[in-house]
Design an enzyme around this catalytic site. Structure first.
Site, PDB file in Angstrom:
ATOM      1  N   GLU A 191      39.649  35.582  17.680  1.00 51.47           N
ATOM      2  CA  GLU A 191      39.448  36.398  18.524  1.00 51.47           C
ATOM      3  C   GLU A 191      37.187  36.503  18.370  1.00 51.47           C
ATOM      4  O   GLU A 191      36.660  37.322  18.601  1.00 51.47           O
ATOM      5  CB  GLU A 191      39.773  37.788  18.629  1.00 51.47           C
ATOM      6  CG  GLU A 191      40.692  38.463  19.982  1.00 51.47           C
ATOM      7  CD  GLU A 191      41.355  37.173  20.579  1.00 51.47           C
ATOM      8  OE1 GLU A 191      41.122  36.677  21.121  1.00 51.47           O
ATOM      9  OE2 GLU A 191      42.965  37.320  20.422  1.00 51.47           O
ATOM     10  N   GLY A 192      37.263  35.104  17.757  1.00 47.64           N
ATOM     11  CA  GLY A 192      36.384  35.167  17.355  1.00 47.64           C
ATOM     12  C   GLY A 192      35.749  35.725  15.621  1.00 47.64           C
ATOM     13  O   GLY A 192      36.175  36.923  15.303  1.00 47.64           O
TER      14      GLY A 192
END
Length: 601
Positions: free
Chosen positions: A441-442
């Protein structure tokens, strides 16, 4: 593995005593039914399910993992049955719209249940967690027909969902993705391509899986401006609400991972699979951010979960394990040695874990309140401010909470010593499971660029000022509060420095754009430590008031005050190192040409 106990006392303290959730719910249309009695009953039942059903499967999932075959993926023993109980209990529908079969309760209450599930069994909790993001995306961007077809069975838990972004040649840089979507005469699309790292992409727990997939139309412009979003179900529907033919999507393999073995991380192959456009063409990345922001807060919960697991395991062990005598003399002379909790360094580790677990919980539930306001408030200005505040806090929550959650998990192993390194106690699994949280998610670096570049500098610091104003008002209101004066003064100084530091980075970036990337991670960690300082000061305020009034559990409130003081004196000074690193600028990072990195090796 230590027995998991849902931290309901601390959850109630944060929600009810610090953040005043009862008044928060009563102030928002559509949340009035979330009365203290109802919320209490839901949390109690959620805790029971997590303690009795999910927690016993945590090590089972780690040992067995998932099994791939051409027919599909088999989850570890007990996972499927636990999911059936989860659906039967109505848990998937808790915080979704009643128009689609949900119970209509606030999103923040669903997050509280997600915390409990994550702490009890993170690998299992990812299956319904991914569905939650798919539901939010369909709710925000799906047509009424799409919502009727896909949203209702997702809300009930009959089906699950995923998001499919990453491809073998591109991770965060989605502008390079190659998956294609060819339009068909009937309005559908044929989606072809390969996606990797798809959590819960294939499993045996639900009858259908709805994939939310990024792909390109034939005439799409290059880069991120040419990405569209599609619904691609594992099974097509028969038009009557039932399942039809198997779609052209399959799991090619599952990854062999460092941790979270109980959740299948899949390579998904789309071979002319039938898909349906969701949202406007070439605006898929904008729509996907609905899903991604949900997932980022979900990953923030993971950081909290691993810190809580470390706290429960390490504090129990430290009270029981006998090793040496206290340096100041025996504390338990009737024992052959003192428990290790008497030693200063063990106390340092335990208090570090505790300060992260409980401080991050306050940050999470504060962010959750902003979600509620965005979804339910009738005040447009309040919704806009909550949106900006949540946008600012999300990268901090995702990155800082997972970085500190991983630190806490490592300290949990350290408290156990050699026993932490073996699988019996579950501490090493906690470390392995937590490590991914800083990546998916980054990564922390990506979140830091989002925070400093997009959320702060590109907005001239507006969201930062919204939050620092909250902190300023707190400091001003408590300037004469003698019970927490030792916390208020340094918090006020850091709050001012935060703005000054931001301005200096912005000035440097005007002449050297690399200054943003060079400062970003240190800036994010600085922001995280200051943010937690605010929440610890506020929790200390409440604890001091309760002690002065003689209310409640005296030991609980005294521990809050003690942990707040520990955080301010032993953890918050880390901000000084981050400030110095920011001041160093980008030159020492960028002066050596990339091609010269190989020299000397």
């Amino acid at each position: 593995m230590p027995d998991y106990k849902a931290p309901l006392r601390d959850i109630r303290f944060v929600r009810d005593e610090v953040l005043n959730y009862p008044a928060h719910y009563q102030s928002l249309p559509g949340c009035e039914e979330a009365t203290p009695d109802m919320v209490g009953a839901i949390l109690e039942e959620g805790a029971k399910f997590c303690q009795e059903v999910l927690a016993p499967l945590n090590q089972v999932g780690d040992r067995e993992g998932c099994t791939w075959s051409p027919e599909g993926v088999k989850t570890p023993a007990g996972f499927k049955e636990a999911y059936a109980q989860y659906v039967e209990g109505g848990w998937p529908a808790l915080s979704h719209d009643t128009a689609h079969g949900g119970q209509g309760l606030p999103e923040s209450l669903g997050m509280a249940i997600s915390e409990l599930m994550g702490e009890a069994n993170w690998a299992w909790g990812m299956y319904p967690g991914l569905s939650h993001g798919a539901m939010n995306t369909l709710q925000a961007h799906g047509t009424p027909e799409q919502q009727k077809t896909y949203l209702e069975p997702l809300v009930t838990g009959q089906w699950t969902g995923t998001m499919c972004l990453t491809e073998p040649h591109c991770g965060t840089d989605l502008g390079m993705l190659r998956t294609k979507a060819e339009p068909q005469a009937d309005g559908s699309y044929k989606v072809s391509g390969t996606k990797i790292f798809i959590s819960a992409g294939e499993h045996d727990m639900a009858e259908n899986i709805v994939h939310i997939v990024l792909a390109r139309l034939p005439d799409a412009p290059a880069g991120t401006k040419g990405i569209s979003l599609f619904i691609v179900p594992k099974f097509l529907t028969d038009g009557q609400g039932g399942l039809g033919a198997r779609n052209g999507v399959s799991c090619g393999s599952i990854e062999h991972k460092m941790g979270i073995h109980g959740n299948a991380t899949c390579v998904m192959n789309f071979d002319g699979a039938t898909g349906f456009l969701i949202g406007p063409a070439n605006k898929g990345l904008n729509c996907m951010f609905t899903f991604m922001n949900t997932a980022r807060l979900g990953t923030a919960i993971q950081g909290l979960a691993h810190a809580e697991v470390a706290l429960q395991g390490a504090s129990t062990y430290a009270r029981e394990r006998l090793q040496m005598r206290a340096l100041s003399g025996p504390k338990f002379p009737d024992q052959p040695a003192d428990p290790i909790i008497v030693h200063p360094d063990v106390r340092r580790m335990l208090l570090t874990i505790k300060s992260y677990a409980e401080g991050n919980r306050a940050l999470l539930y504060y962010a959750a309140q902003q979600v509620d306001i965005m979804q339910h408030s009738q005040d447009a200005a309040a919704r806009e401010q909550a949106d900006k505040l949540l946008g600012f806090l999300t990268p901090i929550a995702k990155a800082f909470m997972t970085e500190t959650g991983f630190e806490a998990a490592n300290l949990g192993v350290q408290v156990f010593g050699g026993h932490g390194y073996i699988s019996e106690h579950g501490m090493e699994q906690n470390v392995r499971d937590s490590r991914i949280s800083m990546l998916y998610e980054g990564t922390t670096g990506v979140q830091a660029l989002d925070l400093l570049g997009r959320k702060v500098l590109m907005t001239q610091g507006e969201p930062l000022r919204i939050f620092t104003k909250v902190v300023h008002k707190f400091c001003k209101a408590n300037s004469g509060n003698r019970a927490i004066s030792e916390l208020v003064k340094p918090l006020a100084e850091l709050n001012k420095e935060w703005g000054d530091l931001t301005l200096k980075i912005g000035m440097k970036a005007m002449t050297n754009r690399e200054a943003v990337g060079a400062a970003s991670v240190d800036y994010l960690m600085y922001s995280g430590y200051v943010t937690l300082a605010y929440f610890w000061a506020d929790m200390a305020r409440v604890a001091a008031e309760k002690l002065a009034a003689g209310e409640g559990d005296k030991a609980f409130y005294q521990a809050k005050l003690h942990t707040a003081r520990f955080y301010f004196t032993r953890i918050l000074p880390r901000t000084r190192a981050h400030v110095e690193a920011i001041k160093a600028g980008p030159d020492v990072l960028m002066d050596l040409p990339a091609g010269d990195f190989a020299l000397g090796y």
